[in-house]
Design a protein around this motif. Structure first.
Motif, PDB file in Angstrom:
ATOM      1  N   ARG A  44      71.511 108.992 -24.277  1.00 49.08           N
ATOM      2  CA  ARG A  44      70.398 109.615 -23.568  1.00 49.08           C
ATOM      3  C   ARG A  44      70.271 111.102 -23.876  1.00 49.08           C
ATOM      4  O   ARG A  44      69.375 111.779 -23.371  1.00 49.08           O
ATOM      5  CB  ARG A  44      70.567 109.432 -22.055  1.00 49.08           C
ATOM      6  CG  ARG A  44      70.433 107.990 -21.602  1.00 49.08           C
ATOM      7  CD  ARG A  44      70.752 107.847 -20.112  1.00 49.08           C
ATOM      8  NE  ARG A  44      70.609 106.457 -19.676  1.00 49.08           N
ATOM      9  CZ  ARG A  44      70.958 106.008 -18.473  1.00 49.08           C
ATOM     10  NH1 ARG A  44      71.457 106.853 -17.568  1.00 49.08           N
ATOM     11  NH2 ARG A  44      70.804 104.742 -18.161  1.00 49.08           N
ATOM     12  N   GLY A  45      71.174 111.626 -24.686  1.00 48.47           N
ATOM     13  CA  GLY A  45      71.126 113.042 -25.022  1.00 48.47           C
ATOM     14  C   GLY A  45      71.821 113.935 -24.022  1.00 48.47           C
ATOM     15  O   GLY A  45      71.661 115.157 -24.051  1.00 48.47           O
ATOM     16  N   GLU A 145      65.198 113.961 -30.795  1.00 49.77           N
ATOM     17  CA  GLU A 145      66.080 115.105 -30.628  1.00 49.77           C
ATOM     18  C   GLU A 145      67.177 114.826 -29.611  1.00 49.77           C
ATOM     19  O   GLU A 145      68.337 115.159 -29.832  1.00 49.77           O
ATOM     20  CB  GLU A 145      65.285 116.342 -30.196  1.00 49.77           C
ATOM     21  CG  GLU A 145      64.531 117.028 -31.311  1.00 49.77           C
ATOM     22  CD  GLU A 145      63.202 116.343 -31.632  1.00 49.77           C
ATOM     23  OE1 GLU A 145      62.852 115.352 -30.944  1.00 49.77           O
ATOM     24  OE2 GLU A 145      62.513 116.796 -32.572  1.00 49.77           O
ATOM     25  N   SER A 146      66.823 114.194 -28.490  1.00 48.32           N
ATOM     26  CA  SER A 146      67.833 113.940 -27.464  1.00 48.32           C
ATOM     27  C   SER A 146      68.858 112.930 -27.931  1.00 48.32           C
ATOM     28  O   SER A 146      70.065 113.071 -27.662  1.00 48.32           O
ATOM     29  CB  SER A 146      67.173 113.477 -26.158  1.00 48.32           C
ATOM     30  OG  SER A 146      66.436 112.282 -26.343  1.00 48.32           O
ATOM     31  N   GLN A 191      56.362 113.514 -25.828  1.00 46.93           N
ATOM     32  CA  GLN A 191      57.594 113.283 -25.081  1.00 46.93           C
ATOM     33  C   GLN A 191      58.570 114.441 -25.299  1.00 46.93           C
ATOM     34  O   GLN A 191      59.205 114.936 -24.371  1.00 46.93           O
ATOM     35  CB  GLN A 191      58.229 111.949 -25.490  1.00 46.93           C
ATOM     36  CG  GLN A 191      57.415 110.741 -25.090  1.00 46.93           C
ATOM     37  CD  GLN A 191      58.095 109.433 -25.483  1.00 46.93           C
ATOM     38  OE1 GLN A 191      59.184 109.410 -26.059  1.00 46.93           O
ATOM     39  NE2 GLN A 191      57.443 108.327 -25.184  1.00 46.93           N
ATOM     40  N   ARG A 192      58.689 114.871 -26.562  1.00 42.74           N
ATOM     41  CA  ARG A 192      59.563 115.997 -26.866  1.00 42.74           C
ATOM     42  C   ARG A 192      59.034 117.280 -26.246  1.00 42.74           C
ATOM     43  O   ARG A 192      59.812 118.103 -25.743  1.00 42.74           O
ATOM     44  CB  ARG A 192      59.718 116.150 -28.382  1.00 42.74           C
ATOM     45  CG  ARG A 192      60.473 117.405 -28.814  1.00 42.74           C
ATOM     46  CD  ARG A 192      61.878 117.466 -28.225  1.00 42.74           C
ATOM     47  NE  ARG A 192      62.603 118.628 -28.724  1.00 42.74           N
ATOM     48  CZ  ARG A 192      63.711 119.106 -28.171  1.00 42.74           C
ATOM     49  NH1 ARG A 192      64.209 118.539 -27.082  1.00 42.74           N
ATOM     50  NH2 ARG A 192      64.322 120.148 -28.684  1.00 42.74           N
ATOM     51  N   GLY A 236      70.401 121.098 -42.141  1.00 44.99           N
ATOM     52  CA  GLY A 236      69.556 120.046 -41.590  1.00 44.99           C
ATOM     53  C   GLY A 236      68.588 120.603 -40.565  1.00 44.99           C
ATOM     54  O   GLY A 236      68.315 121.804 -40.507  1.00 44.99           O
ATOM     55  N   SER A 237      68.074 119.716 -39.721  1.00 48.94           N
ATOM     56  CA  SER A 237      67.037 120.096 -38.758  1.00 48.94           C
ATOM     57  C   SER A 237      67.630 120.446 -37.401  1.00 48.94           C
ATOM     58  O   SER A 237      68.571 119.809 -36.930  1.00 48.94           O
ATOM     59  CB  SER A 237      66.037 118.945 -38.591  1.00 48.94           C
ATOM     60  OG  SER A 237      65.078 119.259 -37.592  1.00 48.94           O
ATOM     61  N   TYR A 238      67.048 121.464 -36.781  1.00 50.90           N
ATOM     62  CA  TYR A 238      67.346 121.786 -35.386  1.00 50.90           C
ATOM     63  C   TYR A 238      66.466 120.949 -34.460  1.00 50.90           C
ATOM     64  O   TYR A 238      66.601 121.022 -33.243  1.00 50.90           O
ATOM     65  CB  TYR A 238      67.073 123.260 -35.104  1.00 50.90           C
ATOM     66  CG  TYR A 238      67.941 124.254 -35.837  1.00 50.90           C
ATOM     67  CD1 TYR A 238      68.938 124.962 -35.167  1.00 50.90           C
ATOM     68  CD2 TYR A 238      67.749 124.536 -37.182  1.00 50.90           C
ATOM     69  CE1 TYR A 238      69.715 125.913 -35.820  1.00 50.90           C
ATOM     70  CE2 TYR A 238      68.518 125.476 -37.847  1.00 50.90           C
ATOM     71  CZ  TYR A 238      69.502 126.162 -37.164  1.00 50.90           C
ATOM     72  OH  TYR A 238      70.272 127.096 -37.828  1.00 50.90           O
ATOM     73  N   GLY A 239      65.536 120.207 -35.038  1.00 52.84           N
ATOM     74  CA  GLY A 239      64.563 119.452 -34.262  1.00 52.84           C
ATOM     75  C   GLY A 239      63.368 120.319 -33.906  1.00 52.84           C
ATOM     76  O   GLY A 239      63.222 121.456 -34.370  1.00 52.84           O
ATOM     77  N   LYS A 240      62.499 119.794 -33.097  1.00 50.18           N
ATOM     78  CA  LYS A 240      61.340 120.555 -32.609  1.00 50.18           C
ATOM     79  C   LYS A 240      61.835 121.476 -31.503  1.00 50.18           C
ATOM     80  O   LYS A 240      62.311 121.019 -30.468  1.00 50.18           O
ATOM     81  CB  LYS A 240      60.241 119.610 -32.132  1.00 50.18           C
ATOM     82  CG  LYS A 240      59.619 118.817 -33.282  1.00 50.18           C
ATOM     83  CD  LYS A 240      58.468 117.954 -32.827  1.00 50.18           C
ATOM     84  CE  LYS A 240      57.767 117.312 -34.027  1.00 50.18           C
ATOM     85  NZ  LYS A 240      58.635 116.375 -34.766  1.00 50.18           N
ATOM     86  N   ILE A 241      61.679 122.767 -31.736  1.00 48.60           N
ATOM     87  CA  ILE A 241      62.354 123.738 -30.861  1.00 48.60           C
ATOM     88  C   ILE A 241      61.386 124.732 -30.214  1.00 48.60           C
ATOM     89  O   ILE A 241      61.825 125.587 -29.451  1.00 48.60           O
ATOM     90  CB  ILE A 241      63.444 124.494 -31.639  1.00 48.60           C
ATOM     91  CG1 ILE A 241      62.970 124.950 -33.026  1.00 48.60           C
ATOM     92  CG2 ILE A 241      64.669 123.610 -31.811  1.00 48.60           C
ATOM     93  CD1 ILE A 241      62.083 126.123 -33.042  1.00 48.60           C
TER      94      ILE A 241
END
Length: 347
Positions: A44-45, A145-146, A191-192, A236-241
Motif C-alpha cells: 500500500r506504500g 508511486e505508492s 489518483q497520484r 531512475g525515477s522519483y515518480g510524479k513529485i
C-alpha cells in the motif's frame, strides 16, 4: 479532506513482531498474521521500520531469518529511548510525526514516545489483528508511486551514499543527470495528484487536499490546467513529485495550487515548476496571480513565491493571501537540470 492515513509504521520487536525476548535467548516465533500485515502495508506504500531495544546485529539477523528484513527501512535498534529512535526515523524519511504509527506491547514505551512526540499515533499490539481493515492504514488510492515507495527510498539511499563522496553539492547535482518533465495531467494521473495533495505538507502553498472527483471536474473545465511533473536521474525515477493547478481567464492567470514533494527538496527543483509557469505567463503577456494560505508548515512556499517575483496584493476569502507577480522577475532554472515541457498552458 482530513489527512488521516498513516505513512509509516514503526514496529517494536520483542513480544510485538515476535513472541519472546531476543536478548534472553528465547525461542522466538512470529506473531500470527504479522508477516501478512507487514507485506500488505508495504504494497500500500506505507513504510515499515523498527524501534527496538536490542543488539542491532542480532535483531537484524533474526528478521532476515524470518524473511522480513527487506521490508524495514532505516531500522533503529539500540538501547536508547524509543522517542529518539522515532525522531531519527522521522528525519531520515522526511515525514511528519502525525503520519507515524508506533506499535509496542509495553505501555511504558508507548507513554514515553507520546510524552515526547505527541503527534505520533501509539498503539498496543492488539491493533495488529484488524489493521489491514483499519481505514487509518488504507490509502484512498494505491498508485504506481505508492506501490514502489520502498524501492524509491532504497534508491534514494544510493543517491545519499554517492552524495557523501562530494564536498561540492553543485558538482554532485551536475552529474546526477536530472530531468524534470512537466505535462498536462491525464485522468490516469489524478489518483497520484490526490495522493500528493494528501501527503505533502511543507511544500504545499495552500495546504488544501483535493479529492479525485474535484480534480476530475477541474480537468474537464476548459478554464483550468492541471500540471504534473516527474523527476528522473541516472538512478531512475522519483515518480510524479509536483503539481500545479492554474486557472486561465482572459489576461489573468491564477495559481490555485502549487506543491512539490518534500523528497526532492535537496535537488533544488522545488521552484522549477513555478519558474516555468512564470516564464509562460510573461511570454504570453498574462498577469499572474497566486493563492497562498499559511499553515504551520508551508512557510518555505511563501519564500519561494517571493524569490520568484511575487508580492502581496490583498486577502483571499478563506483568510489566505493573494499574490501577484511583478511582471519583471524571471526565475532561474538550474543549469544542472534538463527541463522538458509540452506547450501546455492555454493562450
Amino acid at each position: 479532506m482530513e489527512k488521516k492515513c498513516i505513512k509509516c509504521v514503526v514496529w517494536d520487536l520483542d513480544e510485538t513482531v515476535w513472541h519472546g525476548i531476543l536478548s534472553e535467548n528465547d525461542q522466538l516465533r512470529l506473531r500470527d498474521g504479522i508477516a501478512d500485515a507487514i507485506r500488505v502495508l508495504d504494497e500500500r506504500g506505507i513504510i515499515n521500520t523498527i524501534a527496538s531495544k536490542n543488539n542491532a546485529a542480532d535483531a537484524l539477523d533474526k528478521l532476515e531469518s524470518f524473511g522480513l528484513l527487506e521490508y524495514f527501512l532505516v531500522p533503529q535498534v539500540n538501547w536508547g529511548a524509543k522517542s529518539a529512535s522515532i525522531q531519527r526515523i522521522k528525519e531520515q524519511l522526511n515525514i511528519g510525526y502525525d503520519a507515524i504509527a508506533f506499535i509496542d506491547d509495553q505501555p511504558f514505551e508507548r507513554d514515553e514516545v507520546k510524552s515526547v512526540l505527541q503527534e505520533v499515533h501509539c498503539f498496543d499490539v492488539d491493533i495488529i489483528a484488524g489493521m489491514q481493515q483499519d481505514e487509518r492504514f488504507i490509502p484512498r488510492f494505491i498508485t504506481d508511486e505508492s506501490a514502489k515507495r520502498r524501492l524509491m527510498y532504497l534508491t534514494d539511499e544510493l543517491r545519499k551514499q554517492e552524495e557523501e563522496q562530494f564536498t561540492d553539492n553543485q558538482a554532485f547535482l551536475q552529474q546526477l543527470q536530472l530531468q524534470l518533465n512537466i505535462a498536462g495531467a491525464q485522468e490516469k494521473d489524478l489518483q497520484r495528484v490526490e495522493e500528493l495533495t494528501l501527503r505533502t505538507n511543507q511544500l504545499n502553498a495552500t495546504g488544501y487536499a483535493y479529492t479525485y472527483d474535484e480534480l476530475l471536474q477541474l480537468l474537464q473545465n476548459q478554464s483550468y490546467q492541471v500540471l504534473v511533473c516527474e523527476l528522473t536521474d541516472k538512478y531512475g525515477s522519483y515518480g510524479k513529485i509536483g503539481v500545479s493547478m492554474l486557472q486561465t481567464v482572459g489576461d489573468r492567470w491564477n495559481i490555485h495550487l502549487l506543491l512539490m514533494s518534500c523528497r526532492v527538496m535537496s535537488r533544488g527543483v522545488g521552484s522549477v515548476l513555478l519558474a516555468y509557469i512564470v516564464r509562460e505567463a510573461m511570454r504570453h503577456e498574462k498577469q499572474l496571480y497566486a493563492d497562498f494560505l499559511p499553515t504551520s508548515r508551508n512557510r518555505q512556499m511563501y519564500i519561494t513565491y517571493k524569490f520568484a517575483g511575487f508580492k502581496e496584493a490583498g486577502k483571499l476569502e478563506n483568510g489566505g493571501i493573494q499574490l501577484i507577480h511583478d511582471g519583471v522577475t524571471v526565475p532561474a532554472i538550474p543549469d544542472y537540470l534538463q527541463l522538458t515541457a509540452t506547450n501546455l498552458i492555454p493562450r
